[in-house]
Design a protein around this motif. Structure first.
Motif, PDB file in Angstrom:
ATOM      1  N   TYR A 281       0.077   8.623   1.484  1.00  0.00           N
ATOM      2  CA  TYR A 281      -0.717   7.444   1.161  1.00  0.00           C
ATOM      3  C   TYR A 281      -1.089   6.719   2.442  1.00  0.00           C
ATOM      4  O   TYR A 281      -0.467   6.898   3.504  1.00  0.00           O
ATOM      5  CB  TYR A 281       0.041   6.505   0.206  1.00  0.00           C
ATOM      6  N   ASN A 302      -5.390   5.127  -0.692  1.00  0.00           N
ATOM      7  CA  ASN A 302      -5.493   6.421  -1.364  1.00  0.00           C
ATOM      8  C   ASN A 302      -4.124   7.092  -1.301  1.00  0.00           C
ATOM      9  O   ASN A 302      -3.438   7.028  -0.278  1.00  0.00           O
ATOM     10  CB  ASN A 302      -6.534   7.313  -0.675  1.00  0.00           C
ATOM     11  N   ASN A 312      -6.404   6.251  -6.224  1.00  0.00           N
ATOM     12  CA  ASN A 312      -6.739   5.233  -5.233  1.00  0.00           C
ATOM     13  C   ASN A 312      -6.686   3.873  -5.904  1.00  0.00           C
ATOM     14  O   ASN A 312      -6.852   3.748  -7.119  1.00  0.00           O
ATOM     15  CB  ASN A 312      -8.111   5.495  -4.607  1.00  0.00           C
TER      16      ASN A 312
END
Length: 899
Positions: A281, A302, A312
């Motif tokens: 992430y 994301n 996301n």
């Protein structure tokens, strides 16, 4: 001479038989051993045993170890012309398509000279028959590849010197006049050039630096640097610069864009920081600031985990100030938008699934946003969200359970409807009179039972009250249990019959009470908290069949046959009256006027009906298909062409009604033409009853009132056409993942393309880059004017007619057109426009121009008139590493708070 002879003989044995041990009486002192060509090390020192003839004593004389020279790993080599070994110079020469592999080093060149005594390797070019240099050295160590005119490196110290080198570092191609390699991780370059151009021999632009320090895969540090365009120096330069070169994501600053706005002053936009938090992430934080006090913040992340999930999450907030305090047009507005998309991989958990698609926030966010010009989103009247979790229990019978939360928001009325949460459960079909493994045939064996449960906590509020205490006080809760009992069977072989009865029980936590207040002479509707319930049931059945008809015209005809498939059906439904759930209340002070109501009205689920219905429904579905001769000589069968996808007619008759028993006849049809590139849909409503002078339906047939058999009350026609120049294929241009599509808008560009002010490097047309070699070939053939002009075209037409109360008017009549064309291989033009024939005006119009400048991109986007007037010009480098090297000038519409 004796020593040289010894080495020559020794080398012959080594090349023939491999390494051997040697014992002798005379060994040269401090002479380095000549390494065997196929061996990794030099010859090891050996102990010498001397035998004395006149005594029995054996004397052992151990020679001191010889200093280790030569290569310390297996070396493989090859060359097309020859391999030359020079023992005097201690060199090995490989000529023509020479290759040398040593440890993690791979070297290819026209000529390679290896000095195994000094651990040095030389590589260079050779001349062909015309005297031109060919076969430039290619040096590869690990993942780092360097091309050069000549290379000189030491296999022990890892140091090297390279002339006219070329290497790829991430998105950069680095050219160095002289390169000095200190070790495996540091290079120094003199008079170096670096560029993101794909043309390595003649880049259209580059940056020239006097000195460069390069750490492959990590960073590039440069001194005084100037930009060159077409080998012409420009005044653009930097005293120093730093470029990260990591192959993985790295945290860093996002440079803002500056400009000015008529109503908000000067601004810095889309500046912030990118956090590369992990491999799973990330987080991007950006913001805007205007000199009149407006500002915006955005958080975007994301995340993904392979074979499990991805998604996301975006949060955007804007404080918009128009004009200056004290001026009459001064206003302030706070807008926000939250978007979340989560998708679970089907392999992660076969029996359970979690998904999310959230889009909620201020109703006017996309109309007033500081960072996007998105007409498609502004024209969408609804924002929707859904978060759900479902699980299947593999029992007998199977049980399904789901829990979800939904959100629907009308951006015009600012009404928000939410369910927090919705619970659904169901038990799979249970056949009461047939074993699980037996066939289900006949009326009795097909009798099956199900159970469904649905519970909701529903909230209805407004944008201004969102997530405030009043929002939760007005919530309504209910739960409905549904038990359907059904069966199906065949009669007379060709008719399918189905019958079902449904029992429903509804539990509610909110009811209403209507009461007349004598003192105030008014009727109030009071909300009553507490548990209550009601029960309903109904019965329905249907019978239908399928009729096939074929009209043959002959195999010698163009149209050989037409096939008609008709599916008529007759249905019956019965719903009794539930008067027990109805009460009366006084309407006025006279005490004579009363009205009935049910306390379950305006609940989560529909209230029980007071009047019973006894309906017979009639429906006919038709499809028409043609068999057409195929003109293709290779075809062995005729083509099948769909003439009408559907032609449906439906109506119903209520036997319990005392008047107006027939419902209007609804007719709909649809087809595809021109190789399924044009889609046409048609619908109309025909009413058999007449209307009075007030425009109300009366219990008199229209034909008995001096009219036709049916009265046309409404009709609509929609057409869409999409085509490209590529083999007549259906037009492209759809973007399912765009922000407009995510907000519920169109995926094509009929309403224009959204302009993301946060990232202007992306192409307006969202197409894949063409192959560079193909573009060069097209440029050389067609020049500026290219005979082959790729294009795509889309249009949509809509017509709506209403005549419910003798209006006899066209309420809607509009056409929308969009298209894109490649004027040259690198020039693209696009447009979106339309015309409203009712309002007599041009609809939203957008003109798009784009120029592919190889490593650069230039575009001009113009909305010439209307409420969304806008123009923007951009030119910049495509590469994300140099995204801040750009010129971006635009005139955005001055959004007014409250629009």
């Amino acid at each position: 001479m004796r020593t040289n002879l010894f080495h020559i003989v020794l080398l012959s044995f080594v090349l023939t038989l491999g390494s051997i041990r040697v014992s002798a009486q005379e060994v040269p002192a401090k002479k380095p051993a000549i390494p065997a060509v196929q061996q990794p090390d030099s010859i090891p020192p050996v102990p010498v045993t001397a035998v004395i003839a006149d005594t029995t004593k054996i004397v052992t004389d151990t020679i001191k170890p010889v200093k280790k020279n030569g290569l310390d790993a297996i070396t493989t080599r090859s060359a097309d012309d020859y391999e030359k070994l020079d023992q005097r110079k201690k060199t090995l020469t490989l000529y023509n398509k020479a290759e040398l592999h040593y440890k993690d080093i791979e070297l290819k060149a026209g000529i390679i000279i290896m000095n195994y005594e000094k651990d040095e390797v030389f590589a260079g070019r050779i001349k062909d028959s015309l005297g031109n240099y060919t076969q430039q050295p290619n040096f590869k160590q690990g993942t780092n590849v360097v091309e050069a005119d000549s290379i000189h490196f030491n296999t022990k110290t890892k140091k090297a010197r390279v002339w006219n080198s070329r290497s790829d570092q991430g998105e950069f191609t680095v050219f160095g006049e002289v390169t000095k390699k200190e070790n495996d991780s540091v290079y120094f370059m003199k008079n170096a050039r670096f560029t993101t151009s794909k043309n390595k021999t003649n880049p259209e632009y580059y940056f020239k630096a006097r000195k460069i320090k390069l750490v492959p895969g990590k960073k590039v540090v440069v001194g005084v640097t100037n930009m060159y365009i077409a080998d012409v120096p420009t005044p653009l330069g930097l005293p120093f610069a730093f470029f990260p070169m990591s192959n993985t994501a790295e945290s860093g600053i996002i440079m803002p864009t500056y400009g000015d706005s008529n109503s908000r002053g000067y601004y810095l936009q889309n500046g912030g920081y990118y956090f590369a938090l992990s491999d799973f992430y990330d987080l991007t934080v950006t913001g805007d600031y205007y000199t009149n006090g407006s500002y915006g913040l955005r958080f975007e992340t994301n995340y993904a985990q392979r074979y499990k999930f991805n998604g996301n999450f975006n949060v955007r907030f804007e404080n918009i100030v128009n004009s200056e305090r004290g001026f009459p047009d001064y206003s302030r507005q706070k807008n926000y938008n939250i978007q979340w998309s989560h998708s679970q991989d089907t392999k992660a958990s076969p029996n359970s699934r979690f998904s999310a698609s959230v889009n909620l926030g201020s109703s006017k966010y996309f109309q007033q946003s500081l960072t996007t010009v998105n007409v498609g989103s502004t024209l969408v009247n609804n924002m929707n969200s859904s978060i759900s979790y479902s699980k299947t229990f593999q029992t007998v019978p199977q049980v399904n359970l789901s829990l979800s939360a939904t959100h629907n928001q009308n951006t015009q009325t600012e009404v928000i409807n939410m369910t927090l949460p919705t619970l659904q459960a169901s038990v799979d079909r249970v056949y009461l009179f047939a074993p699980a493994d037996a066939s289900k045939k006949g009326l009795i064996k097909n009798i099956n039972l199900q159970y469904n449960l649905r519970g909701e906590n529903r909230i209805s509020t407004y944008d201004s009250l969102f997530f405030k205490p009043q929002m939760f006080r007005d919530a309504k809760s209910a739960m409905r249990h549904t038990i359907p009992l059904s069966t199906n069977f065949k009669v007379f072989k060709y008719f399918s019959v189905s019958a079902s009865t449904t029992y429903e029980e509804t539990w509610v936590m909110n009811t209403q009470q209507n009461q007349y207040l004598v003192e105030q002479d008014t009727v109030i509707n009071r909300d009553v908290k507490g548990f209550d319930s009601f029960r309903t049931y109904n019965f329905s059945s249907s019978i239908g069949t399928t009729i096939y008809g074929t009209f043959n015209f002959g195999e010698d005809k163009k149209i050989q046959a037409i096939r008609h498939v008709m599916r008529p059906s007759v249905s019956y439904s019965y719903t009794p009256s539930f008067d027990q759930y109805y009460d009366t209340y006084q309407l006025d002070s006279s005490g004579l006027n009363y009205a009935s109501y049910t306390r379950f009205a305006n609940g989560v689920f529909s209230a029980p009906g007071q009047s019973y219905s006894n309906n017979i429904g009639l429906a006919v579905n038709n499809t028409f298909e043609a068999k057409v001769r195929d003109d293709d000589e290779k075809a062995t069968e005729p083509k099948k062409v769909m003439l009408l996808n559907n032609l449906n007619l439906s109506t119903s008759y209520n036997m319990a009604a005392d008047s107006l028993a027939w419902s209007p006849v609804r007719i709909s049809a649809g087809t595809n033409l021109f190789k399924e590139k044009m889609n046409i849909n048609f619908g109309t409503t025909l009413d058999p009853y007449a209307i009075n002078n007030s425009g109300q339906r009366i219990d008199t047939y229209n034909i008995n009132n001096g009219g036709s058999l049916f009265r046309l009350t409404s009709a609509n026609v929609t057409m869409s056409y999409s085509v490209t120049s590529e083999d007549g294929k259906s037009g492209a241009g759809k973007d399912e993942d765009s922000q407009t599509a995510r907000n519920g808008g169109r995926t094509d560009d009929l309403f224009g393309r959204a302009t993301d002010l946060a990232d202007s490097r992306q192409s307006l047309f969202n197409e894949d880059d063409e192959d560079e070699d193909k573009k060069k070939k097209d440029d050389s053939k067609g020049g500026f004017y290219n005979a082959k002009l790729p294009w795509d075209l889309r249009f949509a037409y809509s017509l709506t007619y209403v005549n419910n109360s003798r209006e006899n008017r066209i309420s809607g009549n509009s056409i929308m057109v969009s298209g894109n064309v490649d004027v040259t291989p690198r020039w693209k033009m696009g447009f979106s426009s339309g015309y409203d024939f009712v309002q007599k005006g041009v609809t939203f119009t957008q003109l798009r121009f784009e120029r592919d400048l190889l490593s650069w991109r230039m575009d001009f986007n113009w909305v010439p008139f209307g409420d969304n007037t806008y123009w923007g010009f951009f030119i910049g480098i495509k590469s994300s590493v140099l995204s801040d090297i750009k010129y971006d000038k635009r005139k955005v519409p001055d959004q007014t708070v409250g629009n």
